[in-house]
Enzyme design. Structure first.
Site: not given
Ligand code: NAD
Ligand code: 6OD
Length: 499
Positions: A168, A267, A301, A480
């Protein structure tokens, strides 16, 4: 999971960017090719190469050699200078990073220009600074024989750190972890999302250009299970995993990491609440929450997918939010006035549209949106959906409990502060909250009561990179930011000297 497709049609397609694995300071041949799509047009724009288990192993060996070699011995001042150079070089190649990020994500030019790429550079500066000013702890003690001893702790890197990042905010979220890991003296192996591998690959070039020693920064492309992600997270040579992504993926990574007891920083997902009180500056709340719900097409997120509004201002708030949503202009990233991009993939669009249908089945009134916008030209094949607002949903509806990760929100009335707090906290997630009020005491009281890692008052996603960032409950493990990042990416070793 998308592997490679044939290019239909007779016209000569533009050359596709080739995204190779970056191991030990070199882009290496080999790996299974897979397509990378431009979500704004649905066209393939690059080919990436899925790293094999052997390539991941080579990356771990290269990273270990770097930690035990020149990088591990490098004086802190030189390491910091190199990190500052990385930031400068991202800025010097700003337009290339910008176009690569736009090609992978389809996000509006203005958004990537103002948020993603500048934060990519800022992350390196902030952590080059953070590492400079850290105190070491020391304790003088009395010993049983009546003498003295002194204890002091020295900070050491963990070794090889795996960085697994989502699609994202690709450059922003990847560098948010790479920069502090490198600042602490670790070597990293990044597995960017298979949807957005371009800017991470470009960063490999930058590392060589500024003179980061070979093996300090490595990139392996591919997918999760039975691919580069799993090979990396289960590798015994990796000491720590820092991951941003879905909660479900986090649990799989936790299992893979358990046998070799790796340090973890996660995260994860969210189902964030916003609380709007009747004493709020309502125009400010409407503008702030329209941005929060729809920025990056809701793929943040921290985005509030549940907005609780005090009943006396409910109708006024909904009318204002609807007006804002309807002014958003979807389209191609470089087209004039476009401020609303596509979702990341056709698969993700199907998921979001399923939630749009579910909301109606669960009793929602669709205030605006709910479908696919009518677009012409190249954007007609992009993965667009309409920004969507629902009212009338029961608090326990699935769309009020599960993370959609799209441009949508449920607006729900409340009558008392206590009720608002209870509703907001009734979630298995606990990432972020935003509270809109002009009453300072209430702002503090409600913010403190939120079961989340981050509460914003009269603002949202306003970031000071020195502050703790992370989630409560199912939204993450650890914090972090600033010294919290330094604490995760290094460990103190206590030295006790008997005097
Ligand atoms: P995802 O979990 O599908 O993928 C994230 C990464 O993990 C990718 O690089 C993917 O290839 C890898 N991955 C998937 N399965 C794996 C496994 N079994 N072993 C190792 N690596 C693996 O997430 P996404 O769809 O790319 O991103 C969207 C999600 O991320 C949403 O749920 C969002 O809330 C979350 N997100 C959280 C934060 C935060 O700061 N809390 C920030 C951004 C996104
Ligand atoms: O601003 C940041 O450092 C951070 N980790 C943002 C996360 C955004 C989620 O989509």
């Amino acid at each position: 999971m998308t592997r490679q497709t044939e290019v239909p049609g007779s016209a000569t397609p533009p050359p596709r960017r080739q995204l190779r694995n970056f191991v030990g300071g070199r882009f290496i041949e080999g790996g299974n090719p897979f397509d990378v799509f431009d979500p704004a047009t649905g066209q393939v724009h690059a080919t990436a190469y899925e790293a094999s288990r052997e390539m991941v192993d080579a990356a771990v060996q290269a990273a270990r050699a770097a930690v035990h070699g020149e990088w591990g011995r490098m004086p802190l001042a030189k390491r910091r200078t190199l990190l500052m150079r990385v930031a400068e070089r991202i800025e010097e190649r700003f337009d290339e990073f910008l176009e690569a990020e736009i090609a992978d994500t389809g996000k509006p030019h203005t958004l990537a220009h103002h948020l993603d790429i500048p934060r990519g550079a800022a992350n390196f500066r902030v952590f080059a600074d953070a590492i400079a000013s850290l105190p070491t702890e020391s304790f003088e003690m009395d010993t049983p024989d009546g003498g003295k001893a002194v204890n002091y702790a020295v900070r050491k890197p963990l070794g090889v750190v795996a960085v697994i990042s989502p699609w994202n905010l690709p450059l922003l979220l990847m560098t948010w972890k790479v920069a502090p890991a490198m600042a602490c003296g670790n070597a990293v192996i990044v597995k960017p999302s298979e949807e957005t591998p371009s800017t991470t690959t470009l960063l490999g070039e930058v590392m060589n250009e500024v003179g980061i020693p070979a093996g300090v920064f490595n990139v392996v492309h591919g997918f999760g299970p039975d691919s580069a992600g799993e090979f990396l997270t289960s590798h015994p040579g990796v000491r720590a995993i820092t991951f941003t992504g879905e909660t479900r993926t986090g649990t799989a990574i936790m299992k893979a990491a358990a046998p070799t007891v790796k340090a973890l920083s996660f995260e994860l997902g969210g189902k964030n609440a916003a609380l709007v009180f009747a004493d709020a500056d309502l125009d400010g709340a409407v503008a702030g929450l329209a941005r929060a719900a729809f920025l990056n097409t809701g793929q943040v997120c921290l985005a509030p997918e549940r907005i609780y509004v005090e009943r006396s201002v409910f109708d006024q708030f909904v009318t204002g939010l609807k007006r804002k949503a309807e002014t958003l202009k979807p389209g191609l990233p470089h087209d004039a006035g476009v401020d609303f991009g596509p979702l990341i993939s056709d698969e993700h669009r199907r998921k979001v549209l399923d939630y749009y249908a579910l909301a109606v089945a669960e009793g929602a009134t669709v205030v605006t949106g709910g479908g696919i916008p009518a677009l012409s030209g190249a954007a007609a094949n992009g993965y667009f959906v309409e920004p969507t607002i629902w009212t009338g949903l029961p608090h326990d509806a699935r769309v009020c409990r599960e993370e959609v990760f799209g441009p949508c929100c449920a607006v729900i009335p409340f009558d008392t502060e206590e009720e608002a707090i209870t509703l907001a906290n009734d979630s298995e997630y606990g990432l972020a909250a935003s509270i809109w009020t002009t009453n300072l005491s209430r702002a503090h009281r409600v913010a403190k009561a939120m079961e989340v890692g981050i509460s914003w008052v009269n603002c949202w996603f306003l970031r000071d990179l020195r502050t703790p960032f992370g989630g409560a409950k199912m939204s993450g493990v650890g914090r972090e930011g600033g010294e919290h990042s330094i604490n995760f990416y290094s460990e103190p070793t206590n030295i006790c000297i008997k005097l």
